[in-house]
Design a protein around this motif. Structure first.
Motif, PDB file in Angstrom:
ATOM      1  N   GLN A 262      37.739  36.297  86.668  1.00 62.22           N
ATOM      2  CA  GLN A 262      37.471  34.861  86.650  1.00 62.22           C
ATOM      3  C   GLN A 262      36.017  34.548  87.004  1.00 62.22           C
ATOM      4  OE1 GLN A 262      40.127  32.878  85.654  1.00 62.22           O
ATOM      5  NE2 GLN A 262      41.027  34.908  85.376  1.00 62.22           N
ATOM      6  N   TYR A 263      35.227  35.582  87.230  1.00 60.74           N
ATOM      7  CA  TYR A 263      33.872  35.392  87.763  1.00 60.74           C
ATOM      8  C   TYR A 263      32.784  35.677  86.732  1.00 60.74           C
ATOM      9  CZ  TYR A 263      36.942  35.781  91.744  1.00 60.74           C
ATOM     10  OH  TYR A 263      37.993  35.611  92.607  1.00 60.74           O
ATOM     11  N   VAL A 264      33.193  35.919  85.474  1.00 57.30           N
ATOM     12  CA  VAL A 264      32.213  36.094  84.400  1.00 57.30           C
ATOM     13  C   VAL A 264      32.535  35.100  83.289  1.00 57.30           C
ATOM     14  CG1 VAL A 264      31.750  38.517  84.894  1.00 57.30           C
ATOM     15  CG2 VAL A 264      33.586  37.933  83.310  1.00 57.30           C
ATOM     16  N   SER A 265      31.542  34.764  82.485  1.00 58.20           N
ATOM     17  CA  SER A 265      31.699  33.766  81.426  1.00 58.20           C
ATOM     18  C   SER A 265      32.433  34.364  80.242  1.00 58.20           C
ATOM     19  CB  SER A 265      30.322  33.267  80.985  1.00 58.20           C
ATOM     20  OG  SER A 265      30.398  32.604  79.737  1.00 58.20           O
ATOM     21  N   VAL A 266      33.431  33.645  79.744  1.00 57.58           N
ATOM     22  CA  VAL A 266      34.155  34.094  78.565  1.00 57.58           C
ATOM     23  C   VAL A 266      33.260  34.054  77.329  1.00 57.58           C
ATOM     24  CG1 VAL A 266      35.070  31.827  77.967  1.00 57.58           C
ATOM     25  CG2 VAL A 266      36.345  33.876  77.336  1.00 57.58           C
ATOM     26  N   VAL A 267      32.237  33.218  77.348  1.00 61.10           N
ATOM     27  CA  VAL A 267      31.304  33.137  76.220  1.00 61.10           C
ATOM     28  C   VAL A 267      30.349  34.333  76.216  1.00 61.10           C
ATOM     29  CG1 VAL A 267      29.444  31.793  75.167  1.00 61.10           C
ATOM     30  CG2 VAL A 267      31.451  30.629  76.094  1.00 61.10           C
ATOM     31  N   GLU A 268      29.798  34.663  77.375  1.00 59.65           N
ATOM     32  CA  GLU A 268      28.845  35.771  77.468  1.00 59.65           C
ATOM     33  C   GLU A 268      29.542  37.125  77.565  1.00 59.65           C
ATOM     34  OE1 GLU A 268      25.579  35.587  77.159  1.00 59.65           O
ATOM     35  OE2 GLU A 268      25.795  33.443  76.796  1.00 59.65           O
ATOM     36  N   THR A 269      30.713  37.157  78.204  1.00 60.88           N
ATOM     37  CA  THR A 269      31.428  38.411  78.430  1.00 60.88           C
ATOM     38  C   THR A 269      32.887  38.215  78.019  1.00 60.88           C
ATOM     39  OG1 THR A 269      29.990  38.737  80.346  1.00 60.88           O
ATOM     40  CG2 THR A 269      31.845  40.248  80.125  1.00 60.88           C
ATOM     41  N   PRO A 270      33.181  38.252  76.719  1.00 61.56           N
ATOM     42  CA  PRO A 270      34.541  37.922  76.271  1.00 61.56           C
ATOM     43  C   PRO A 270      35.601  38.917  76.728  1.00 61.56           C
ATOM     44  CG  PRO A 270      33.209  38.722  74.434  1.00 61.56           C
ATOM     45  CD  PRO A 270      32.279  38.530  75.589  1.00 61.56           C
ATOM     46  N   PHE A 271      35.237  40.203  76.844  1.00 61.13           N
ATOM     47  CA  PHE A 271      36.224  41.205  77.222  1.00 61.13           C
ATOM     48  C   PHE A 271      36.224  41.343  78.738  1.00 61.13           C
ATOM     49  CE2 PHE A 271      34.770  42.869  72.928  1.00 61.13           C
ATOM     50  CZ  PHE A 271      35.753  42.155  72.251  1.00 61.13           C
ATOM     51  N   ARG A 272      36.907  40.402  79.397  1.00 61.70           N
ATOM     52  CA  ARG A 272      36.785  40.238  80.844  1.00 61.70           C
ATOM     53  C   ARG A 272      37.698  41.146  81.656  1.00 61.70           C
ATOM     54  NH1 ARG A 272      38.359  34.556  82.114  1.00 61.70           N
ATOM     55  NH2 ARG A 272      39.651  34.744  80.259  1.00 61.70           N
ATOM     56  N   HIS A 273      38.553  41.898  81.016  1.00 61.91           N
ATOM     57  CA  HIS A 273      39.510  42.744  81.744  1.00 61.91           C
ATOM     58  C   HIS A 273      38.750  43.791  82.563  1.00 61.91           C
ATOM     59  CE1 HIS A 273      43.072  45.130  82.580  1.00 61.91           C
ATOM     60  NE2 HIS A 273      43.827  44.247  81.950  1.00 61.91           N
ATOM     61  N   VAL A 274      39.045  43.881  83.850  1.00 61.59           N
ATOM     62  CA  VAL A 274      38.258  44.765  84.719  1.00 61.59           C
ATOM     63  C   VAL A 274      38.564  46.239  84.478  1.00 61.59           C
ATOM     64  CG1 VAL A 274      37.913  43.051  86.536  1.00 61.59           C
ATOM     65  CG2 VAL A 274      39.922  44.552  86.622  1.00 61.59           C
ATOM     66  N   PHE A 275      39.729  46.563  83.898  1.00 63.86           N
ATOM     67  CA  PHE A 275      40.058  47.958  83.620  1.00 63.86           C
ATOM     68  C   PHE A 275      39.733  48.366  82.189  1.00 63.86           C
ATOM     69  CE2 PHE A 275      43.010  47.126  87.202  1.00 63.86           C
ATOM     70  CZ  PHE A 275      42.574  48.126  88.058  1.00 63.86           C
ATOM     71  N   HIS A 276      39.946  47.494  81.223  1.00 62.11           N
ATOM     72  CA  HIS A 276      39.799  47.865  79.806  1.00 62.11           C
ATOM     73  C   HIS A 276      38.654  47.148  79.093  1.00 62.11           C
ATOM     74  CE1 HIS A 276      43.667  49.668  80.478  1.00 62.11           C
ATOM     75  NE2 HIS A 276      44.233  48.495  80.692  1.00 62.11           N
ATOM     76  N   GLY A 277      38.002  46.202  79.744  1.00 61.19           N
ATOM     77  CA  GLY A 277      36.991  45.391  79.081  1.00 61.19           C
ATOM     78  C   GLY A 277      35.629  46.059  78.998  1.00 61.19           C
ATOM     79  N   ARG A 278      34.619  45.263  78.714  1.00 65.53           N
ATOM     80  CA  ARG A 278      33.239  45.748  78.584  1.00 65.53           C
ATOM     81  C   ARG A 278      32.333  44.822  79.389  1.00 65.53           C
ATOM     82  NH1 ARG A 278      32.378  49.319  74.423  1.00 65.53           N
ATOM     83  NH2 ARG A 278      30.169  48.829  74.532  1.00 65.53           N
ATOM     84  N   GLY A 279      31.451  45.412  80.175  1.00 67.67           N
ATOM     85  CA  GLY A 279      30.521  44.613  80.951  1.00 67.67           C
ATOM     86  C   GLY A 279      30.357  45.151  82.359  1.00 67.67           C
ATOM     87  N   ASP A 280      29.442  44.548  83.085  1.00 64.79           N
ATOM     88  CA  ASP A 280      29.095  45.031  84.417  1.00 64.79           C
ATOM     89  C   ASP A 280      30.208  44.797  85.437  1.00 64.79           C
ATOM     90  OD1 ASP A 280      26.840  46.480  85.172  1.00 64.79           O
ATOM     91  OD2 ASP A 280      26.151  44.881  86.507  1.00 64.79           O
ATOM     92  N   HIS A 281      31.174  43.956  85.103  1.00 64.92           N
ATOM     93  CA  HIS A 281      32.263  43.632  86.017  1.00 64.92           C
ATOM     94  C   HIS A 281      33.381  44.659  85.992  1.00 64.92           C
ATOM     95  CE1 HIS A 281      33.546  42.378  82.079  1.00 64.92           C
ATOM     96  NE2 HIS A 281      34.801  42.318  82.509  1.00 64.92           N
ATOM     97  N   THR A 282      33.339  45.616  85.061  1.00 63.46           N
ATOM     98  CA  THR A 282      34.465  46.522  84.846  1.00 63.46           C
ATOM     99  C   THR A 282      34.423  47.720  85.787  1.00 63.46           C
ATOM    100  OG1 THR A 282      33.265  47.774  83.153  1.00 63.46           O
ATOM    101  CG2 THR A 282      34.587  45.897  82.414  1.00 63.46           C
ATOM    102  N   LEU A 283      35.570  48.350  85.926  1.00 63.25           N
ATOM    103  CA  LEU A 283      35.682  49.545  86.758  1.00 63.25           C
ATOM    104  C   LEU A 283      34.827  50.681  86.209  1.00 63.25           C
ATOM    105  CD1 LEU A 283      37.002  51.164  89.042  1.00 63.25           C
ATOM    106  CD2 LEU A 283      38.937  51.590  87.518  1.00 63.25           C
ATOM    107  N   SER A 284      34.784  50.838  84.885  1.00 65.94           N
ATOM    108  CA  SER A 284      33.997  51.922  84.293  1.00 65.94           C
ATOM    109  C   SER A 284      32.511  51.733  84.570  1.00 65.94           C
ATOM    110  CB  SER A 284      34.245  52.010  82.787  1.00 65.94           C
ATOM    111  OG  SER A 284      33.908  50.788  82.146  1.00 65.94           O
ATOM    112  N   ALA A 285      32.017  50.483  84.512  1.00 69.72           N
ATOM    113  CA  ALA A 285      30.602  50.219  84.802  1.00 69.72           C
ATOM    114  C   ALA A 285      30.303  50.513  86.267  1.00 69.72           C
ATOM    115  CB  ALA A 285      30.260  48.774  84.474  1.00 69.72           C
ATOM    116  N   LEU A 286      31.218  50.134  87.137  1.00 67.26           N
ATOM    117  CA  LEU A 286      31.028  50.405  88.558  1.00 67.26           C
ATOM    118  C   LEU A 286      30.986  51.917  88.818  1.00 67.26           C
ATOM    119  CD1 LEU A 286      32.872  48.560  91.447  1.00 67.26           C
ATOM    120  CD2 LEU A 286      32.604  51.028  91.500  1.00 67.26           C
TER     121      LEU A 286
END
Length: 784
Positions: free
Chosen positions: A712-736
């Motif tokens: 809920q802490y990232v923009s759906v427009v800038e980061t559409p794949f918001r799922h922390v386990f399967h998505g893409r972006g700095d908020h995800t578990l894989s990025a961490l």
């Protein structure tokens, strides 16, 4: 005016194949008003934009006919009912000894997991499975596949509209509670009609020395347009690790054109994105004989063939990221951050061989050598010879607004009609698309027909079933994503699961399942019940177990799958299945050679049996989800994934503490989630699941779990794949985890501020999921 409407109806009806069952006169077909504004279409494109009016006319005329029929049927029904009631009442008076003291009828059976038949009995799960097997018809699968894959049918074309009409007509002929369309204008990219995409060898001054002829039908949708000139660097599959290795070897990447080969478990969009990040100015992508068979005599591509794929690192219309495709003129212009800023173009193996055979530079790393003839694997970026030659590429693709039509049919659930199990498939294709769109469409229509027949013969699903034919799939699941965007605020309340049928048949040897972990436990029960299409008398499970645990066939969702957006963007558990070949892959996907005959040749005539196996697998899982009192989703599945993160953080505990960082809050959130999941399971186990109110409360919590993991802490427009386990972006578990690994591999690159933010985003999301799964607020934090 009436003549023109009648003409449209006649044309549409003539284009549709007739189902064996015929049209139910009293059926409930309705036209759903699109929630989008229509853009003006030029006169020369008018013939391509008539699908909506065509569909509307069909549905309105059928509604008028059915209203008349309904009046007559109602009058006749009332007469019959009155007569039967009087006769029944007289007869019933003499049988009153069968009644209880208060005159209440004694129910036949109230056992769990049973559906009532029209005769008043019950149908148990074993009977429903048998019914599913009975009504499946494998011969229908091939006939539908051949009709859909006759010619190329891209979105907006007359051929694509004809396929849409035929599918709509067939769904209307089934016993469905509702049939409707959902329309959007989306911006798609096509090759220019006036300028060909081109490739040249040029000298150091940019003068053109030689044009290298390209396939005129091959292109990368959503490529940047314009020209790019530079040296050439071979980048293997264009994976992140490939570029990391090139940098470690000191190869100059900035200002050069990357040549990448198809495959490596990364999409075209990811290859282009990684090349762009590395400083390349353009990307050429080719099929290497090491990855894609290229002997036409042995069911392979010819050496001049190209594979086309879109390069938008996202899904949906890239000019309306995060929201549905409304009229673009009425809203501020925006575009997806996943659109590339460098040109990309597919090339053939012959063109790649011509370029790579002339390169000089360091030798390729071990494992990078392909099988191009006359190519000694070197990296570039320079060419051999005295002159300083380079490559110039030009891409002239053009954007075009296209009307997309998603087609829906539904069977309403009897207990929880507002909870949906959704089954869908892509309908459009750049080429004939036997595997790309035909297979999925054929399986979808067979599932819809089978479940319709089951309803006619006593199956009452507890939850609703939705069957959807998506448009715009070749451009990044555009039709499906636009629908998701339009209903994003409600889907987590209504959608139980999504099953994608796209590309389900690529062979007949091995089954691969790409799935949300929540659905994984459904797989074992299904593969135990279904016979392997290649091994008569043996279940798929028995063959899978010879190679280890059945869980080995279950893999994470991938970016280009038809299921990915549902989970990572919509928060809906999703699954996609593929049957693959052992010895060789099917090489014709995303080419003009993707035909039914080639697929049948690969399968040695077993297309029908493989199609039946996949349809039965999906049907059994849909049946279980639509029938059981408590949704069979594994809410504990994410506990183990979070535990793995805890273990990784423990390994770096000393390094983190030296920087004033503590993973304690992550450990706490993981523990809270694990306890909440186990408590919910225990509560269900110890409850009366026949209590409909209680069952619904539990199901509501279960079906929202996937949604809880959308950050809920990232923009759906800038980061559409918001799922922390399967998505893409700095908020995800894989990025961490990747960032954390720098503490060992490259401590100087570790960014403490960035890591703190990543850790906070993941922890808050995990804790929020734990709180939501716990139920009411008085169950969350009440120490007294």
């Amino acid at each position: 005016m009436m003549d023109s409407v009648t003409g449209l109806i006649t044309a549409a009806a003539g284009g549709g194949a007739q189902a064996d069952e015929g049209v139910e006169e009293g059926g409930g077909v309705r036209r759903r008003v699109p929630h989008v504004e229509m853009k003006l279409v030029s006169l020369e494109e008018g013939s391509e934009a008539t699908l909506n009016s065509d569909i509307t006319a069909m549905m309105l005329q059928q509604q008028m006919d059915r209203r008349k029929a309904a009046v007559y049927l109602t009058l006749i029904g009332l007469l019959i009912f009155s007569t039967a009631f009087l006769l029944g009442y007289v007869a019933f008076r003499g049988m009153c000894h069968l009644c209880g003291d208060e005159g209440d009828l004694i129910p036949l059976n109230d056992a769990a997991e049973a559906a009532h038949s029209p005769e008043g009995g019950v149908l148990y799960m074993a009977e429903l499975r048998a019914m599913l097997k009975k009504y499946l018809r494998e011969e229908r699968i091939e006939s539908t596949l051949r009709r859909v894959s006759r010619v190329s049918h891209p979105p907006g074309s007359s051929e694509g509209n004809a396929v849409a009409r035929e599918i709509l007509q067939n769904l209307q002929n089934l016993r469905m509670d509702h049939t409707w369309t959902d329309s959007h204008y989306a911006t798609l990219q096509f090759p220019s009609r006036t300028q060909r995409n081109t490739l040249w060898l040029v000298d150091s001054e940019g003068a053109e020395l030689e044009e290298i002829v390209l396939d005129s039908e091959g292109y990368c949708a959503y490529s940047a347009t314009g020209t790019a000139t530079g040296g050439v660097v071979y980048v293997n599959y264009g994976r992140r690790e490939d570029f990391k290795q090139l940098r470690a070897m000191g190869v100059s990447l900035n200002g050069s054109i990357a040549v990448a080969r198809v495959g490596g478990a990364v999409s075209f969009a990811e290859k282009v994105w990684h090349a762009q990040e590395a400083g390349h100015v353009g990307v050429l992508i080719y099929p290497d004989p090491a990855d894609v068979p290229q002997d036409p005599r042995r069911l392979g591509l010819h050496s001049n063939a190209v594979i086309s794929e879109h390069v938008h690192l996202g899904s949906g219309d890239p000019f309306t990221p995060g929201f549905p495709s409304f009229n673009h003129t009425q809203f501020p212009s925006t575009q997806s951050s996943g659109l590339p800023i460098i040109p990309a173009q597919p090339i053939s193996a012959n063109v790649a061989s011509k370029l790579l055979s002339q390169l000089s530079g360091p030798d390729c790393p071990r494992g990078w050598q392909g099988r191009l003839p006359y190519v000694q694997c070197v990296l570039g970026p320079s060419f051999t010879g005295p002159s300083e030659r380079r490559v110039k590429m030009a891409v002239y693709n053009t954007m075009k607004p296209v009307l997309l039509n998603n087609i829906f049919a539904s069977i309403e659930g009897k207990i929880e009609p507002d909870h949906y199990i959704i089954v869908g498939a892509q309908r459009d294709s750049w080429g004939p698309g036997a595997v790309k769109s035909g297979v999925g469409t054929a399986l979808l229509m067979e599932l819809a027909r089978t479940f319709s027949n089951m309803v006619e013969n006593g199956f009452y699903p507890r939850r609703s079933l939705l069957f959807v034919s998506w448009d715009g799939g070749d451009f990044g699941n555009v039709g499906a994503t636009e629908w998701l965007e339009g209903y994003l605020t409600m889907l987590h309340l209504k959608a139980v699961a999504y099953f994608s049928l796209d590309q389900a048949i690529l062979g007949d040897d091995n089954l691969s399942v790409y799935s949300s972990p929540l659905l994984t436990d459904l797989v074992e029960g299904a593969i135990k019940q279904v016979e392997h299409p290649k091994h008569t008398g043996q279940s798929i499970l028995s063959l899978v177990q010879r190679q280890g645990s059945w869980r080995n066939i279950v893999k994470p969702l991938y970016l280009n799958s038809g299921a990915y957006s549902f989970t990572t963007f919509g928060g809906v558990p999703a699954m996609q299945l593929h049957f693959n070949e052992d010895a060789r892959s099917y090489p014709f996907v995303n080419t003009q050679l993707d035909s039914v005959d080639r697929l049948q040749e690969l399968l040695q005539g077993r297309l029908g049996s493989v199609g039946r196996a996949v349809t039965e697998l999906v049907g059994l899982m849909v049946l279980k989800l639509s029938h059981e009192h408590i949704l069979p989703l594994d809410v504990t599945c994410y506990s183990s994934t979070a535990l793995q993160l805890s273990s990784t953080l423990n390994l770096h505990a000393a390094q983190l503490q030296s920087r004033g960082l503590s993973p304690q809050w992550v450990f706490s959130a993981r523990g809270d989630y694990s306890r909440a999941a186990k408590n919910l399971q225990e509560a269900i186990k110890n409850s009366d699941i026949q209590d409909e109110r209680l069952a619904r409360l539990y199901n509501t919590r279960i079906m929202r779990v996937e949604y809880y993991f959308l950050s809920q802490y990232v923009s759906v427009v800038e980061t559409p794949f918001r799922h922390v386990f399967h998505g893409r972006g700095d908020h995800t578990l894989s990025a961490l985890a990747d960032h954390l690994s720098l503490l060992n591999s490259d401590p100087q690159q570790f960014d403490e501020a960035r890591f703190r933010r990543q850790l906070a985003l993941f922890t808050w999301t995990l804790q929020g999921a734990a709180n939501a799964l716990s139920g009411d607020v008085w169950n969350i934090d009440n120490p007294l």
